[in-house]
Design a protein around this motif. Structure first.
Motif, PDB file in Angstrom:
ATOM      1  N   TYR A   1     -28.688  -8.401 -29.575  1.00 14.77           N
ATOM      2  CA  TYR A   1     -27.478  -7.634 -29.247  1.00 14.77           C
ATOM      3  C   TYR A   1     -27.570  -6.541 -29.831  1.00 14.77           C
ATOM      4  O   TYR A   1     -27.792  -6.339 -31.085  1.00 14.77           O
ATOM      5  CB  TYR A   1     -26.465  -8.657 -29.813  1.00 14.77           C
ATOM      6  CG  TYR A   1     -24.955  -7.882 -29.403  1.00 14.77           C
ATOM      7  CD1 TYR A   1     -24.272  -8.074 -28.285  1.00 14.77           C
ATOM      8  CD2 TYR A   1     -24.397  -7.211 -30.754  1.00 14.77           C
ATOM      9  CE1 TYR A   1     -23.023  -7.286 -28.322  1.00 14.77           C
ATOM     10  CE2 TYR A   1     -23.122  -6.820 -30.501  1.00 14.77           C
ATOM     11  CZ  TYR A   1     -22.506  -6.661 -29.184  1.00 14.77           C
ATOM     12  OH  TYR A   1     -21.309  -6.149 -29.322  1.00 14.77           O
ATOM     13  N   VAL A   2     -27.012  -5.219 -29.024  1.00  6.44           N
ATOM     14  CA  VAL A   2     -26.906  -3.977 -29.360  1.00  6.44           C
ATOM     15  C   VAL A   2     -25.490  -3.546 -29.720  1.00  6.44           C
ATOM     16  O   VAL A   2     -25.245  -3.042 -30.939  1.00  6.44           O
ATOM     17  CB  VAL A   2     -27.763  -3.057 -28.475  1.00  6.44           C
ATOM     18  CG1 VAL A   2     -27.426  -1.504 -29.007  1.00  6.44           C
ATOM     19  CG2 VAL A   2     -29.204  -3.437 -28.456  1.00  6.44           C
ATOM     20  N   GLU A   3     -24.564  -3.463 -28.715  1.00  4.93           N
ATOM     21  CA  GLU A   3     -23.213  -3.140 -28.949  1.00  4.93           C
ATOM     22  C   GLU A   3     -22.487  -3.540 -27.669  1.00  4.93           C
ATOM     23  O   GLU A   3     -23.145  -4.030 -26.605  1.00  4.93           O
ATOM     24  CB  GLU A   3     -23.237  -1.383 -29.037  1.00  4.93           C
ATOM     25  CG  GLU A   3     -23.717  -0.919 -27.722  1.00  4.93           C
ATOM     26  CD  GLU A   3     -23.512   0.729 -27.659  1.00  4.93           C
ATOM     27  OE1 GLU A   3     -22.777   1.007 -28.459  1.00  4.93           O
ATOM     28  OE2 GLU A   3     -24.258   1.187 -27.095  1.00  4.93           O
ATOM     29  N   ALA A   4     -21.271  -3.229 -27.950  1.00  9.04           N
ATOM     30  CA  ALA A   4     -20.345  -3.710 -26.824  1.00  9.04           C
ATOM     31  C   ALA A   4     -19.616  -2.298 -26.486  1.00  9.04           C
ATOM     32  O   ALA A   4     -19.392  -1.517 -27.225  1.00  9.04           O
ATOM     33  CB  ALA A   4     -19.191  -4.638 -27.200  1.00  9.04           C
ATOM     34  N   ASN A   5     -19.336  -2.054 -25.117  1.00  7.33           N
ATOM     35  CA  ASN A   5     -18.805  -0.756 -24.694  1.00  7.33           C
ATOM     36  C   ASN A   5     -17.662  -1.403 -23.641  1.00  7.33           C
ATOM     37  O   ASN A   5     -18.187  -1.709 -22.475  1.00  7.33           O
ATOM     38  CB  ASN A   5     -19.640   0.155 -24.005  1.00  7.33           C
ATOM     39  CG  ASN A   5     -19.154   1.397 -23.977  1.00  7.33           C
ATOM     40  OD1 ASN A   5     -18.006   1.636 -23.859  1.00  7.33           O
ATOM     41  ND2 ASN A   5     -19.937   2.441 -23.535  1.00  7.33           N
ATOM     42  N   GLY A   6     -16.546  -1.383 -23.907  1.00  7.92           N
ATOM     43  CA  GLY A   6     -15.584  -1.861 -23.095  1.00  7.92           C
ATOM     44  C   GLY A   6     -15.603  -3.264 -22.419  1.00  7.92           C
ATOM     45  O   GLY A   6     -16.074  -4.342 -23.459  1.00  7.92           O
TER      46      GLY A   6
END
Length: 123
Positions: free
Chosen positions: A86-91
Motif C-alpha cells: 500500500y502506498v497512499e489513498a487519493n480520494g
C-alpha cells in the motif's frame, strides 16, 4: 367510499414491498451483468470481507457492506497477500506498488450500505 380504502391500501403495501424487495430504488451499478438485488444479496450474505461480484471490461468488481475503514483494511490485506504494498489513498483511489509496477484501485460508494471496489483484471 369506504369499501375502496382496504383494496387500495393492500395494493399500495404490495407495491412498496415489491420495490423494496427488488432493490429497484437503488442507484445504477457501474457494470451491467449483475442486478442490484444480486449485488446486495451477495454483500449481505457472504462470509468474505470482499465478495467478487463480476468481471467486466478488464476489471474485477468486489462488494462489501462493511464500514469504509474495515473495507479498506480488507483490501490492503488482500493486496498484501498478493505481494502488493500500500502506498497512499487519493480520494476514492488506492495506490499499491509491486516491484516497479503501480496500480490504482478505485472505490465507489453504492448506497449508504455498500462499497464497490474496481480492480484491474489479474490482481
Amino acid at each position: 367510499m369506504k369499501k375502496w380504502i382496504i383494496p387500495i391500501a393492500i395494493l399500495l403495501i404490495l407495491c412498496v414491498n415489491l420495490v423494496l424487495s427488488t432493490k429497484v430504488h437503488y442507484p445504477e451499478l457501474p457494470f451491467t451483468n449483475k442486478t442490484k438485488l444480486e449485488v446486495a444479496n451477495l454483500a449481505t450474505t457472504s462470509n468474505l470481507p470482499l465478495s467478487k461480484v463480476t468481471q467486466e471490461d478488464g476489471y474485477v468488481w468486489f462488494v462489501t457492506n462493511d464500514p469504509e475503514d474495515v473495507a479498506l483494511q480488507s483490501l490492503k490485506q488482500r493486496m498484501t497477500q498478493n505481494g502488493w504494498e500500500y502506498v497512499e489513498a487519493n480520494g476514492s483511489g488506492f495506490f499499491f506498488e509491486k516491484d516497479e509496477e503501480k496500480v490504482m484501485i478505485k472505490s465507489q460508494k453504492w448506497t449508504n450500505n455498500y462499497l464497490l471496489f474496481q480492480l484491474p483484471l489479474g490482481l
